[in-house]
Write a protein that holds these residues in place. Structure first.
Motif, PDB file in Angstrom:
ATOM      1  N   SER A  29      13.645 -22.568 -14.894  1.00  9.72           N
ATOM      2  CA  SER A  29      12.209 -22.704 -15.171  1.00  9.72           C
ATOM      3  C   SER A  29      11.969 -23.448 -16.486  1.00  9.72           C
ATOM      4  CB  SER A  29      11.540 -21.327 -15.204  1.00  9.72           C
ATOM      5  OG  SER A  29      11.874 -20.647 -16.394  1.00  9.72           O
ATOM      6  N   GLN A  30      13.025 -23.680 -17.260  1.00 14.24           N
ATOM      7  CA  GLN A  30      12.853 -24.477 -18.487  1.00 14.24           C
ATOM      8  C   GLN A  30      12.368 -25.882 -18.158  1.00 14.24           C
ATOM      9  OE1 GLN A  30      16.809 -23.923 -19.979  1.00 14.24           O
ATOM     10  NE2 GLN A  30      16.233 -22.200 -21.275  1.00 14.24           N
ATOM     11  N   GLU A  31      12.566 -26.301 -16.909  1.00 12.85           N
ATOM     12  CA  GLU A  31      12.106 -27.627 -16.519  1.00 12.85           C
ATOM     13  C   GLU A  31      10.633 -27.658 -16.115  1.00 12.85           C
ATOM     14  OE1 GLU A  31      14.787 -30.233 -14.396  1.00 12.85           O
ATOM     15  OE2 GLU A  31      16.368 -28.743 -14.618  1.00 12.85           O
ATOM     16  N   LEU A  32       9.999 -26.491 -16.145  1.00  8.68           N
ATOM     17  CA  LEU A  32       8.538 -26.487 -15.956  1.00  8.68           C
ATOM     18  C   LEU A  32       7.915 -26.936 -17.277  1.00  8.68           C
ATOM     19  CD1 LEU A  32       8.191 -23.053 -14.135  1.00  8.68           C
ATOM     20  CD2 LEU A  32       7.874 -25.315 -13.105  1.00  8.68           C
ATOM     21  N   ASN A  33       6.990 -27.868 -17.211  1.00 10.05           N
ATOM     22  CA  ASN A  33       6.446 -28.437 -18.445  1.00 10.05           C
ATOM     23  C   ASN A  33       4.971 -28.166 -18.647  1.00 10.05           C
ATOM     24  OD1 ASN A  33       8.879 -29.804 -19.266  1.00 10.05           O
ATOM     25  ND2 ASN A  33       8.531 -31.142 -17.497  1.00 10.05           N
ATOM     26  N   SER A  34       4.241 -28.025 -17.535  1.00  6.63           N
ATOM     27  CA  SER A  34       2.787 -27.993 -17.659  1.00  6.63           C
ATOM     28  C   SER A  34       2.196 -26.822 -16.903  1.00  6.63           C
ATOM     29  CB  SER A  34       2.214 -29.300 -17.104  1.00  6.63           C
ATOM     30  OG  SER A  34       0.851 -29.118 -16.755  1.00  6.63           O
ATOM     31  N   TYR A  35       1.083 -26.352 -17.397  1.00  7.84           N
ATOM     32  CA  TYR A  35       0.359 -25.290 -16.687  1.00  7.84           C
ATOM     33  C   TYR A  35      -0.040 -25.743 -15.288  1.00  7.84           C
ATOM     34  CZ  TYR A  35      -4.118 -27.678 -17.326  1.00  7.84           C
ATOM     35  OH  TYR A  35      -5.139 -28.571 -17.271  1.00  7.84           O
ATOM     36  N   ARG A  36      -0.133 -27.097 -15.107  1.00  8.53           N
ATOM     37  CA  ARG A  36      -0.510 -27.612 -13.796  1.00  8.53           C
ATOM     38  C   ARG A  36       0.558 -27.296 -12.740  1.00  8.53           C
ATOM     39  NH1 ARG A  36      -4.201 -32.409 -14.610  1.00  8.53           N
ATOM     40  NH2 ARG A  36      -4.279 -32.680 -16.855  1.00  8.53           N
ATOM     41  N   ASP A  70      -5.177 -26.931 -23.316  1.00 13.86           N
ATOM     42  CA  ASP A  70      -5.592 -27.332 -24.662  1.00 13.86           C
ATOM     43  C   ASP A  70      -4.419 -27.856 -25.487  1.00 13.86           C
ATOM     44  OD1 ASP A  70      -4.100 -25.141 -25.287  1.00 13.86           O
ATOM     45  OD2 ASP A  70      -5.776 -23.884 -25.936  1.00 13.86           O
ATOM     46  N   GLY A  71      -3.272 -28.082 -24.837  1.00 11.65           N
ATOM     47  CA  GLY A  71      -2.139 -28.681 -25.528  1.00 11.65           C
ATOM     48  C   GLY A  71      -1.266 -27.701 -26.280  1.00 11.65           C
ATOM     49  N   SER A  72      -1.547 -26.400 -26.132  1.00  6.26           N
ATOM     50  CA  SER A  72      -0.714 -25.419 -26.837  1.00  6.26           C
ATOM     51  C   SER A  72       0.412 -24.924 -25.940  1.00  6.26           C
ATOM     52  CB  SER A  72      -1.585 -24.240 -27.295  1.00  6.26           C
ATOM     53  OG  SER A  72      -2.157 -23.631 -26.158  1.00  6.26           O
ATOM     54  N   ASN A  73       1.477 -24.456 -26.595  1.00  8.40           N
ATOM     55  CA  ASN A  73       2.612 -23.936 -25.851  1.00  8.40           C
ATOM     56  C   ASN A  73       2.331 -22.536 -25.342  1.00  8.40           C
ATOM     57  OD1 ASN A  73       4.740 -25.861 -25.747  1.00  8.40           O
ATOM     58  ND2 ASN A  73       4.898 -25.673 -27.984  1.00  8.40           N
TER      59      ASN A  73
END
Length: 571
Positions: free
Chosen positions: A118-125, A427-430
């Motif tokens: 799951s580290q390869e998940l990057n976006s909330y999308r 909003d660009g936050s982690n």
RNA sequence: CGGGAUGUGGCGCAGCCUGGCAGCGCACCUGCUUUGGGAGCAGGGGGUCGGGAGUUCAAAUCUCCCCAUCCCGACCA
């Protein structure tokens, strides 16, 4: 398939060591054989059932958007060290070393590996994600038992959800809840969702799917009125009010020579509900007192859940004597200030209590719990018993023995955080995704069905997972017309997509009937000279043993209809 | 890990106490008879008696150690 060429080693007697019904019947029916304690070979018949169970689970996981993976069974120590479970899993985990000296583990579950992916998940999308596999687990169980019910090596469907927030996790959890109910319905299992302890998995909530059976290992408290159901490891009940005995100004000690137990003290005029039971435990290495009402039992699982303690072990006699100056039987918490003291909620407000005086053969009476004992933490750690009143509606609770057929957990962010998983929010936050994990043991499900679907003659598989759906029993294989009819039926049913077993063995009919019943085939068509004279075959249902004579030309449509109906039950 | 029990052909068991030819039933192979609910007769194949050590003229049997399996408990997603 033709029985004459299959490997179906049925036994008239079950092996002496098999005790559980499912174990006896699966061995006798030629479904499984034991290689060593906790490790079973799936024979062709058993593997067919296993695969059908797996397929049902697969379909229902796919239905809720699950994506099937297959992860390695062997893991590097590093990922388990990252989550902290390399140490906390203890002896339950099989460990080995490769030729380079690297530490490896055989996977007992796959949070770590899936979290790594799951580290390869990057976006909330990209969320939510729902990932699963059906794969082998290895657990060094201290005591494997009851055939396939508790083993050391087994196939499990394990799935994992990744969501951005708790609302998402709730949705993923509910999807699983529904999918599991569909799975168990299709397996013809009456599985009850119950509140459960999360145990070593951690996390905020968990539900077990429990099937009532004496072969089970869990007790579940059930309310018949309001539907409350919880594993006793977690269950609560309304406490009946106990009238306190008269108060006194201070605890009075009195001699109790030879009195070592709650019941012995009760015989001396101090009923157990008026006693304080003092237990001494090593809680993560710290000597700790745990107090309960005399008639209540201590549930270590509840204590761990309430306190977050990892290791809860009873203290040794010499440790106890060193700390308190007395032996079990005369222990108490009055005036103890140097140890952490936990008290069960049932002791709140109690006065006029009796407890050990920390002097051998001496007890105190007239103890006021709040006044005389410096309690650090109030906790609910008592086990409830059948007959207590439901906390929600007041009706009587039953306690039923159950097999745990499935378990679903809300994990939270523990593993994602440990593996450093983040995605970017709008909003660009982690953000650290929140996880759920969900499991069904395939072999255990199969054994649970066997445990709940059998009669004096053997197994009674539901159509959905029967190794074969129909058996064509040829009464007399050297009767030419019988074989001609049987072969034609066999081909017709096969081309209709039915799993057919043609019993073309040269043997006595009684043996064939007995075997067909033992292995639990739902439908039997009996083909013999007696019926053929009138153009009839006999159709027998395994579950009901209803027999009906059917014209030869009607057999295929009738069987197809019955099979299709049977397969769809519970869907 | 604590308690209990068991290990003798594929499965179920007897024999062990009281040491002296390894047996029975089922299953298996051959033949004949049989065939709508676990057939009958005749013949036949198959066992390091869990393993090791010891006692003895002689050990399945007695002694010691070990191993395995099951059950109860502890433990266990």
């Amino acid at each position: 398939m033709r029985w004459s060429s299959l490997f179906i080693p049925t036994l008239r007697d079950a092996p002496a060591e098999a005790e559980a019904v499912s174990h006896r019947l699966l061995v006798r029916g030629g479904f499984i054989r034991q290689l060593q304690s906790g490790h079973y070979s799936m024979l062709p018949l058993g593997w067919r059932v296993h695969q059908k169970v797996a397929q049902i689970i697969r379909e229902e996981m796919d239905n809720i958007g699950g994506q099937e993976f297959l992860l390695p069974a062997m893991h590097p120590a590093s990922i388990w060290q990252a989550s902290g479970r390399w140490d906390s899993m203890g002896e339950e985990m099989f460990r080995l070393t490769d030729r380079k000296g690297a530490d490896l583990a055989l996977g007992m579950t796959h949070e770590e590996v899936f979290a790594t992916l799951s580290q390869e998940l990057n976006s909330y999308r990209e969320l939510p994600q729902l990932w699963y596999q059906i794969q082998w687990k290895f657990r060094d169980e201290p005591r494997p038992k009851s055939g396939l019910l508790r083993v050391r090596e087994f196939a499990m469907k394990d799935s994992y959800s990744f969501d951005l927030d708790n609302e998402g996790l709730d949705r993923s959890f509910d999807l699983h809840h529904n999918a599991y109910q569909r799975v168990f319905r299709r397996l013809a299992l009456d599985a009850r969702p119950v509140e459960a302890s999360s145990g070593a998995m951690g996390g905020s909530a968990s539900i077990e799917f429990m099937v009532e059976s004496n072969a089970g290992e869990d007790d579940v408290a059930v309310c018949g009125s309001c539907g409350y159901a919880a594993n006793v490891e977690r269950a609560t009940a309304a406490l009946k009010v106990v009238e306190n005995r008269p108060q006194s100004d201070a605890p009075q000690s009195f001699p109790t020579p030879g009195v070592r137990t709650i019941s012995a003290l009760a015989d001396h005029g101090h009923p157990s509900v008026h006693q304080i039971k003092t237990l001494v435990y090593l809680v993560d290495g710290q000597l700790t007192l745990i107090l309960l009402r005399g008639d209540h039992s201590f549930l270590e699982q509840k204590f761990s859940d309430a306190t977050g303690a990892v290791e809860v072990l009873p203290a040794e006699a010499d440790e106890i004597r060193q700390a308190l100056g007395a032996s079990p039987g005369s222990l108490g918490a009055v005036g103890v200030t140097d140890l952490t003291i936990y008290a069960d909620e049932a002791l709140r407000g109690r006065t006029g209590m009796t407890t050990g005086a920390n002097v051998d053969d001496q007890h105190f009476e007239g103890v006021d719990v709040d006044r005389d004992i410096p309690i650090d933490h109030w906790v609910d750690v008592r086990g409830i018993t059948a007959g207590e009143e439901c906390a929600s509606c007041g009706d009587t609770l039953r306690v039923v023995r159950c097999i745990e057929a499935g378990h679903i957990f809300k994990l939270g962010q523990k593993y994602a955080e440990a593996m450093g998983v983040t995605v970017l929010d709008a909003d660009g936050s982690n953000r650290v995704p929140t996880m759920g994990s969900y499991g069904i043991g395939v072999g255990r499900a199969m054994a649970t069905v066997a445990e709940t679907h059998h009669d004096d003659h053997g197994l009674v598989w539901p159509m959905s997972i029967a190794p074969y759906e129909v058996v064509l029993t040829v009464v007399k294989v050297d009767h030419e017309e019988s074989m001609v009819v049987a072969e034609r039926l066999y081909e017709d049913l096969r081309s209709a997509g039915i799993d057919v077993l043609l019993d073309d063995r040269d043997g006595r009919p009684g043996v064939k009937f007995a075997d067909a019943e033992l292995i639990g085939i739902p439908l039997r068509v009996t083909i013999g000279p007696r019926g053929l004279e009138n153009g009839l075959l006999e159709l027998t249902g395994r579950a009901t043993t209803d027999k009906s004579d059917v014209a030869i030309e009607d057999v295929v449509p009738k069987v197809v209809d019955a099979v299709v109906t049977g397969r769809s039950l519970g869907r």
